[in-house]
Scaffold this active site. Structure first.
Site, PDB file in Angstrom:
ATOM      1  CE  LYS A  91     -13.067  -4.191  -1.415  1.00 31.91           C
ATOM      2  NZ  LYS A  91     -12.950  -3.698  -0.199  1.00 31.91           N
TER       3      LYS A  91
ATOM      4  CE  LYS B  47      -7.347  -9.623  -3.651  1.00 34.65           C
ATOM      5  NZ  LYS B  47      -7.851  -9.540  -2.311  1.00 34.65           N
TER       6      LYS B  47
ATOM      7  CE  LYS C 183      -4.429  -1.719   1.195  1.00 36.95           C
ATOM      8  NZ  LYS C 183      -5.646  -1.687   1.956  1.00 36.95           N
TER       9      LYS C 183
HETATM   10  P1  ATP Z   1      -8.727  -4.466  -2.827  1.00 36.89           P
HETATM   11  O1  ATP Z   1      -8.941  -4.888  -4.221  1.00 36.89           O
HETATM   12  O2  ATP Z   1      -9.015  -3.017  -2.594  1.00 36.89           O
HETATM   13  O3  ATP Z   1      -7.424  -4.944  -2.229  1.00 36.89           O
HETATM   14  P2  ATP Z   1     -10.336  -6.635  -2.039  1.00 36.89           P
HETATM   15  O4  ATP Z   1     -11.358  -6.798  -3.124  1.00 36.89           O
HETATM   16  O5  ATP Z   1      -9.196  -7.574  -2.018  1.00 36.89           O
HETATM   17  O6  ATP Z   1      -9.838  -5.152  -1.979  1.00 36.89           O
HETATM   18  P3  ATP Z   1     -10.737  -6.711   0.833  1.00 36.89           P
HETATM   19  O7  ATP Z   1     -11.456  -5.592   1.493  1.00 36.89           O
HETATM   20  O8  ATP Z   1      -9.269  -6.813   1.008  1.00 36.89           O
HETATM   21  O9  ATP Z   1     -11.150  -6.750  -0.702  1.00 36.89           O
HETATM   22  O10 ATP Z   1     -11.361  -8.089   1.297  1.00 36.89           O
HETATM   23  C1  ATP Z   1     -12.622  -8.273   1.836  1.00 36.89           C
HETATM   24  C2  ATP Z   1     -12.853  -9.768   1.948  1.00 36.89           C
HETATM   25  O11 ATP Z   1     -13.096 -10.346   0.655  1.00 36.89           O
HETATM   26  C3  ATP Z   1     -11.661 -10.526   2.513  1.00 36.89           C
HETATM   27  O12 ATP Z   1     -12.105 -11.505   3.407  1.00 36.89           O
HETATM   28  C4  ATP Z   1     -11.022 -11.152   1.299  1.00 36.89           C
HETATM   29  O13 ATP Z   1     -10.306 -12.325   1.589  1.00 36.89           O
HETATM   30  C5  ATP Z   1     -12.226 -11.424   0.411  1.00 36.89           C
HETATM   31  N1  ATP Z   1     -11.858 -11.392  -1.016  1.00 36.89           N
HETATM   32  C6  ATP Z   1     -11.425 -10.315  -1.690  1.00 36.89           C
HETATM   33  N2  ATP Z   1     -11.193 -10.613  -2.985  1.00 36.89           N
HETATM   34  C7  ATP Z   1     -11.470 -11.936  -3.124  1.00 36.89           C
HETATM   35  C8  ATP Z   1     -11.423 -12.862  -4.233  1.00 36.89           C
HETATM   36  N3  ATP Z   1     -11.042 -12.469  -5.429  1.00 36.89           N
HETATM   37  N4  ATP Z   1     -11.795 -14.124  -4.023  1.00 36.89           N
HETATM   38  C9  ATP Z   1     -12.200 -14.531  -2.808  1.00 36.89           C
HETATM   39  N5  ATP Z   1     -12.280 -13.731  -1.732  1.00 36.89           N
HETATM   40  C10 ATP Z   1     -11.912 -12.451  -1.869  1.00 36.89           C
END
Ligand code: ATP
Ligand code: LTN
Length: 334
Positions: free
Chosen positions: A200, A197, A115
Site C-alpha cells: 500500500k 510485494k 522503517k
Molecule cells: P506497507 O506497504 O505499508 O508495508 P502492507 O501493505 O505490507 O503495508 P501491512 O499492514 O504490513 O500491509 O500488512 C497487513 C496484512 O496484509 C499482513 O498480514 C500482511 O502479511 C498482509 N499483506 C500485505 N501485503 C501483502 C501481499 N502483497 N500479499 C499478501 N499479503 C499481504
C-alpha cells in the site's frame, strides 16, 4: 481456549489504502478462520502513530478499515472487531513487557531498521518498541494462533520469547502463541515489478490494485501488468509476472494454479489479463457495495465499536490484572 475453540488474534494498521494483497493475503483468510476460532481482529491505531499521521485522516482510515472487516464477512457478533486504542490494557501491558525486553532484541528487528531508514527524521522510541506493543496485543487475549505475513515472523518470535520468559519467572501466565501463515494468496506481488510485494505504500499507483479501485481502473491495471516475452501461461518462477497473475486469478476464482494454467493453455497474454481483471472485479465489486451500504448505517457501526471494545476490554483486563499482581503492583481495594 474458550469452550473448545482456540483463540486467534490479528491486527492491521490503518495506514494507506488497502490493496488486493492485503485482502487475498490476510483479510480473506481471516473470514475463513473466524468459523473455526474465537477471533479478535483489531484495528491497531496505536501502532500507526509510530509514523507521523494526520489526525483527521487516521481517524477516517481507522473507521474505514473497521468497516472493511465487516464488509469482508467477519461477523462482529461472533468475532471481536475493535480499535486497539479503545482498550487501554494494551498500553499498560506493553509498559510491563517493555521492562522484560532487551535492547539487543529490539535492535535486531528488521522492520525497525527498514522503517527508521525510511523515516530518518522521526526515529522515535515507539517505533523501537513497536514489537513489544504487538506482543501485548497478542498475549492479552491468550491467543493460540496469530495469522501474519512472513514479514511479521520476527515480531512473533519475540512475542513467544517474552511469553516464555515471563512464564519462567512467574508461572503460567501467558499462552505461547503460534504463527499461522496462510497458503492461498500468501504473497501477491507488484503488478509493475513482480520481484517486490504488492504494497500500500508503493509510489507507483499502477503497481497495486486498491480495494476501492473502480472496475475500469482494475481492468486497466491488470492489462498493464508486467509479464515477459515467453508467450505461454505457465506457473513457474522463471515467469514471475505471469505467475503472480495466475496467483491472483486463482485466489479470486477459487481455482488451483494448475487448473488456471490448463484453462489458459494456448491463449494469449491479452486474453488472460482481461480474465484476471474480470476475476478481480467480480471479487471487489460486491465488497465495495457492502462497504457503501455499511457506511450509511452509522448507528450500527457505532454500536459494533462500543460493544466490541467492551467485550475485548473485559477479557484483556483479566490478563492484565494477573500480570500486575505477578510483578508486585499493589492490590486494588474493592
Ligand atoms: P506497507 O506497504 O505499508 O508495508 P502492507 O501493505 O505490507 O503495508 P501491512 O499492514 O504490513 O500491509 O500488512 C497487513 C496484512 O496484509 C499482513 O498480514 C500482511 O502479511 C498482509 N499483506 C500485505 N501485503 C501483502 C501481499 N502483497 N500479499 C499478501 N499479503 C499481504
Ligand atoms: N505489525 C502488524 C500489525 C499488528 C499485528 C498485531 C498483527 C499489530 N499488532 C498483533 C498480528 C498480531 C503489521 O504491520 N502487519
Amino acid at each position: 481456549m474458550i469452550g473448545d475453540r482456540r483463540i486467534l488474534f490479528s491486527g492491521m494498521q490503518a495506514t494507506g489504502n488497502l490493496t488486493l494483497g492485503n485482502y487475498l493475503g490476510a483479510l480473506k483468510n481471516w473470514v475463513t478462520l473466524s468459523d473455526e476460532y474465537e477471533c479478535y481482529y483489531s484495528v491497531v491505531d496505536m501502532h500507526s502513530i509510530t509514523i507521523r499521521q494526520d489526525p483527521a485522516e487516521l481517524r477516517k482510515r481507522a473507521r474505514a478499515l473497521l468497516t472493511l472487516y465487516i464488509a469482508a464477512g467477519i461477523d462482529p457478533e461472533k468475532s471481536i472487531i475493535y480499535y486497539q486504542s479503545h482498550v487501554s490494557a494494551h498500553a499498560e501491558l506493553a509498559w510491563i513487557l517493555n521492562c522484560f525486553t532487551y535492547m539487543g532484541e529490539l535492535n535486531r528487528m528488521t522492520q525497525f531498521k527498514d522503517k527508521s531508514a525510511k523515516h530518518a527524521d522521526n526515529i522515535n522510541a515507539g517505533l523501537f518498541t513497536y514489537p513489544v506493543l504487538m506482543a501485548a496485543d497478542i498475549l492479552l487475549y491468550q491467543a493460540d494462533v496469530v495469522p501474519v505475513g512472513v514479514d511479521q515472523m520476527q515480531h512473533l518470535e519475540l512475542t513467544r520469547d517474552l511469553a516464555q520468559r515471563f512464564n519462567a519467572l512467574y508461572g503460567d501466565v501467558f499462552t505461547v502463541p503460534e504463527a499461522y501463515i496462510g497458503k492461498v494468496g500468501a504473497k501477491i506481488m507488484s503488478l509493475q515489478d513482480p520481484s517486490k510485494k504488492m504494497s500500500k505504500s508503493d509510489e507507483n499507483p499502477n503497481a497495486s490494485i486498491y480495494l476501492m479501485d473502480d472496475p475500469d481502473t482494475i481492468r486497466r491495471k491488470c492489462k498493464r501488468a508486467v509479464t515477459d516475452s515467453e508467450a505461454q501461461i505457465r506457473y513457474r518462477d522463471e515467469q514471475p509476472g505471469v505467475k503472480n497473475l495466475i496467483d491472483i486469478y486463482s485466489a479470486c476464482t477459487g481455482k488451483t494454479p494448475a487448473e488456471t494454467e490448463k484453462e489458459f493453455e494456448g491463449k494469449g497474454y491479452g486474453e488472460f489479463k482481461e480474465a484476471v481483471g474480470e476475476a478481480v472485479v467480480s471479487v471487489l465489486s460486491p465488497l465495495q457495495a457492502r462497504v457503501k451500504e455499511l457506511e450509511k448505517d452509522k448507528e450500527y457501526i457505532d454500536r459494533v465499536i462500543r460493544n466490541n471494545a467492551e467485550r475485548a476490554g473485559a477479557t484483556a483486563v483479566k490478563t492484565l490484572r494477573k500480570v500486575q499482581k505477578k510483578v508486585g503492583f499493589p492490590e486494588r481495594p474493592r
